[in-house]
Design a protein around this motif. Structure first.
Motif, PDB file in Angstrom:
ATOM      1  N   ILE A  88      43.462  37.044  35.378  1.00 68.91           N
ATOM      2  CA  ILE A  88      43.788  37.234  36.771  1.00 68.91           C
ATOM      3  C   ILE A  88      45.182  36.586  36.836  1.00 68.91           C
ATOM      4  CG2 ILE A  88      43.304  36.867  39.231  1.00 68.91           C
ATOM      5  CD1 ILE A  88      40.355  36.767  38.485  1.00 68.91           C
ATOM      6  N   LYS A  89      45.965  37.300  37.489  1.00 69.21           N
ATOM      7  CA  LYS A  89      47.386  36.646  37.583  1.00 69.21           C
ATOM      8  C   LYS A  89      47.598  35.900  38.627  1.00 69.21           C
ATOM      9  CE  LYS A  89      52.092  38.276  37.219  1.00 69.21           C
ATOM     10  NZ  LYS A  89      53.092  39.653  37.229  1.00 69.21           N
ATOM     11  N   SER A  90      47.917  34.705  38.595  1.00 67.70           N
ATOM     12  CA  SER A  90      48.229  33.601  39.691  1.00 67.70           C
ATOM     13  C   SER A  90      49.205  34.177  40.570  1.00 67.70           C
ATOM     14  CB  SER A  90      48.215  32.181  39.091  1.00 67.70           C
ATOM     15  OG  SER A  90      48.676  31.272  40.132  1.00 67.70           O
ATOM     16  N   ILE A  91      48.809  34.200  41.928  1.00 62.68           N
ATOM     17  CA  ILE A  91      49.917  34.293  43.076  1.00 62.68           C
ATOM     18  C   ILE A  91      51.049  33.364  42.756  1.00 62.68           C
ATOM     19  CG2 ILE A  91      50.384  34.832  45.388  1.00 62.68           C
ATOM     20  CD1 ILE A  91      47.620  36.036  45.420  1.00 62.68           C
ATOM     21  N   ARG A  92      50.641  31.967  42.675  1.00 63.71           N
ATOM     22  CA  ARG A  92      51.774  30.651  42.664  1.00 63.71           C
ATOM     23  C   ARG A  92      52.538  30.812  41.507  1.00 63.71           C
ATOM     24  NH1 ARG A  92      47.281  26.904  44.978  1.00 63.71           N
ATOM     25  NH2 ARG A  92      47.280  27.549  47.149  1.00 63.71           N
ATOM     26  N   THR A  93      52.067  30.776  40.372  1.00 62.40           N
ATOM     27  CA  THR A  93      52.686  30.662  39.201  1.00 62.40           C
ATOM     28  C   THR A  93      53.304  31.997  38.414  1.00 62.40           C
ATOM     29  OG1 THR A  93      50.786  30.521  37.679  1.00 62.40           O
ATOM     30  CG2 THR A  93      51.481  28.440  38.754  1.00 62.40           C
ATOM     31  N   GLN A  94      52.583  33.142  38.972  1.00 62.50           N
ATOM     32  CA  GLN A  94      52.917  34.195  38.052  1.00 62.50           C
ATOM     33  C   GLN A  94      52.383  34.231  36.647  1.00 62.50           C
ATOM     34  OE1 GLN A  94      54.056  37.205  39.893  1.00 62.50           O
ATOM     35  NE2 GLN A  94      53.768  35.622  41.500  1.00 62.50           N
ATOM     36  N   GLU A  95      51.540  33.393  36.170  1.00 62.76           N
ATOM     37  CA  GLU A  95      50.957  33.440  34.970  1.00 62.76           C
ATOM     38  C   GLU A  95      49.522  33.840  34.979  1.00 62.76           C
ATOM     39  OE1 GLU A  95      50.954  29.469  33.627  1.00 62.76           O
ATOM     40  OE2 GLU A  95      53.279  29.218  33.239  1.00 62.76           O
ATOM     41  N   ILE A  96      49.168  34.381  33.905  1.00 61.79           N
ATOM     42  CA  ILE A  96      47.738  34.967  33.822  1.00 61.79           C
ATOM     43  C   ILE A  96      46.883  34.007  33.273  1.00 61.79           C
ATOM     44  CG2 ILE A  96      46.324  36.823  32.689  1.00 61.79           C
ATOM     45  CD1 ILE A  96      49.011  38.542  32.541  1.00 61.79           C
ATOM     46  N   GLN A  97      45.757  33.628  34.140  1.00 58.15           N
ATOM     47  CA  GLN A  97      44.633  32.929  33.412  1.00 58.15           C
ATOM     48  C   GLN A  97      43.874  33.680  32.794  1.00 58.15           C
ATOM     49  OE1 GLN A  97      44.325  29.606  33.486  1.00 58.15           O
ATOM     50  NE2 GLN A  97      42.455  29.639  32.291  1.00 58.15           N
ATOM     51  N   TRP A  98      43.577  33.397  31.323  1.00 59.78           N
ATOM     52  CA  TRP A  98      42.807  34.322  30.711  1.00 59.78           C
ATOM     53  C   TRP A  98      41.143  33.649  30.532  1.00 59.78           C
ATOM     54  CZ3 TRP A  98      43.997  38.836  29.803  1.00 59.78           C
ATOM     55  CH2 TRP A  98      45.314  39.330  29.735  1.00 59.78           C
ATOM     56  N   TRP A  99      40.264  34.387  30.582  1.00 56.88           N
ATOM     57  CA  TRP A  99      38.765  33.877  30.342  1.00 56.88           C
ATOM     58  C   TRP A  99      38.168  34.634  29.096  1.00 56.88           C
ATOM     59  CZ3 TRP A  99      40.356  34.549  35.529  1.00 56.88           C
ATOM     60  CH2 TRP A  99      40.715  33.260  36.106  1.00 56.88           C
ATOM     61  N   PRO A 100      37.492  34.149  28.282  1.00 55.42           N
ATOM     62  CA  PRO A 100      37.019  34.855  27.173  1.00 55.42           C
ATOM     63  C   PRO A 100      35.607  35.463  27.584  1.00 55.42           C
ATOM     64  CG  PRO A 100      36.603  32.597  26.787  1.00 55.42           C
ATOM     65  CD  PRO A 100      37.380  32.582  27.825  1.00 55.42           C
ATOM     66  N   LEU A 101      35.500  36.870  26.991  1.00 58.75           N
ATOM     67  CA  LEU A 101      34.062  37.431  27.282  1.00 58.75           C
ATOM     68  C   LEU A 101      33.331  37.741  26.297  1.00 58.75           C
ATOM     69  CD1 LEU A 101      35.636  40.267  29.783  1.00 58.75           C
ATOM     70  CD2 LEU A 101      34.442  38.124  30.318  1.00 58.75           C
ATOM     71  N   GLY A 102      33.658  37.052  24.960  1.00 58.50           N
ATOM     72  CA  GLY A 102      32.833  37.318  23.830  1.00 58.50           C
ATOM     73  C   GLY A 102      33.688  37.770  22.485  1.00 58.50           C
ATOM     74  N   LEU A 103      32.698  37.731  21.478  1.00 52.33           N
ATOM     75  CA  LEU A 103      33.198  38.426  20.164  1.00 52.33           C
ATOM     76  C   LEU A 103      32.660  39.444  19.840  1.00 52.33           C
ATOM     77  CD1 LEU A 103      33.286  34.955  18.111  1.00 52.33           C
ATOM     78  CD2 LEU A 103      35.468  36.452  18.853  1.00 52.33           C
ATOM     79  N   PHE A 104      33.080  40.779  19.473  1.00 48.88           N
ATOM     80  CA  PHE A 104      32.403  41.897  19.062  1.00 48.88           C
ATOM     81  C   PHE A 104      32.759  42.542  17.754  1.00 48.88           C
ATOM     82  CE2 PHE A 104      33.015  41.397  23.697  1.00 48.88           C
ATOM     83  CZ  PHE A 104      31.807  41.624  24.198  1.00 48.88           C
ATOM     84  N   LEU A 105      31.893  43.307  17.314  1.00 47.97           N
ATOM     85  CA  LEU A 105      31.955  43.981  16.029  1.00 47.97           C
ATOM     86  C   LEU A 105      32.233  45.413  16.419  1.00 47.97           C
ATOM     87  CD1 LEU A 105      28.749  42.479  14.057  1.00 47.97           C
ATOM     88  CD2 LEU A 105      31.367  41.964  13.671  1.00 47.97           C
TER      89      LEU A 105
END
Length: 153
Positions: A88-105
């Protein structure tokens, strides 16, 4: 383990959210060999807690160069692993905060090419697929007990 910080809470409380998705392609040593971020066309993740393989995902992306064309030496092959992130892109810093959803094959791939479409569709399953027999290997016994403190590497 991810420790939630105040910036995570601030971003999640934003009234409007600009969502992003990132997929990292990893080799068998979990080293990043490629990243897709801006050319994802479609994607979904499903979680089913009643299934042996609880997480599945599928995604379609625009193939910009030959390194993503399915072959034994490409970034997309059955010996590779995907690490999926939601951001999700931060409105204040314009940086994207990333959250991992998992490892997949990789489970299934379909490559479509014509004058208007140059896309690759991949279906993936979580790492449990290595133990259930869906993707090589299997556990013979259904009821296995792992004692507390035992290393399961």
């Amino acid at each position: 383990m991810y420790l939630v910080q105040q910036k995570d809470i601030d971003i999640l409380r934003q009234k409007s959210k600009e969502l992003h998705c990132k997929i990292e392609f990893l080799n068998d040593r979990l080293q990043v060999i490629g990243t897709l971020e801006n050319n994802l066309l479609d994607g979904s993740i499903s979680i089913d807690t009643t299934s042996d393989i609880q997480r599945t995902c599928s995604f379609t992306f625009f193939v910009r160069d030959s390194s993503y064309v399915v072959s034994e030496n490409s970034k997309i092959w059955f010996d590779k692993i995907c690490r999926v992130y939601i951001g999700i892109k931060s409105i204040r810093t314009q940086e994207i905060q990333w959250w991992p959803l998992g490892l997949f094959l990789f489970l299934e791939n379909g490559y479509q090419f014509d004058a208007t479409t140059n896309s690759l569709t991949c279906k993936c399953v979580d790492l449990m697929a290595k133990f259930t027999g869906v993707r090589s290997g299997s556990i013979a016994e259904k009821n296995i007990t792992i004692s507390a403190g035992t290393s399961i590497r």
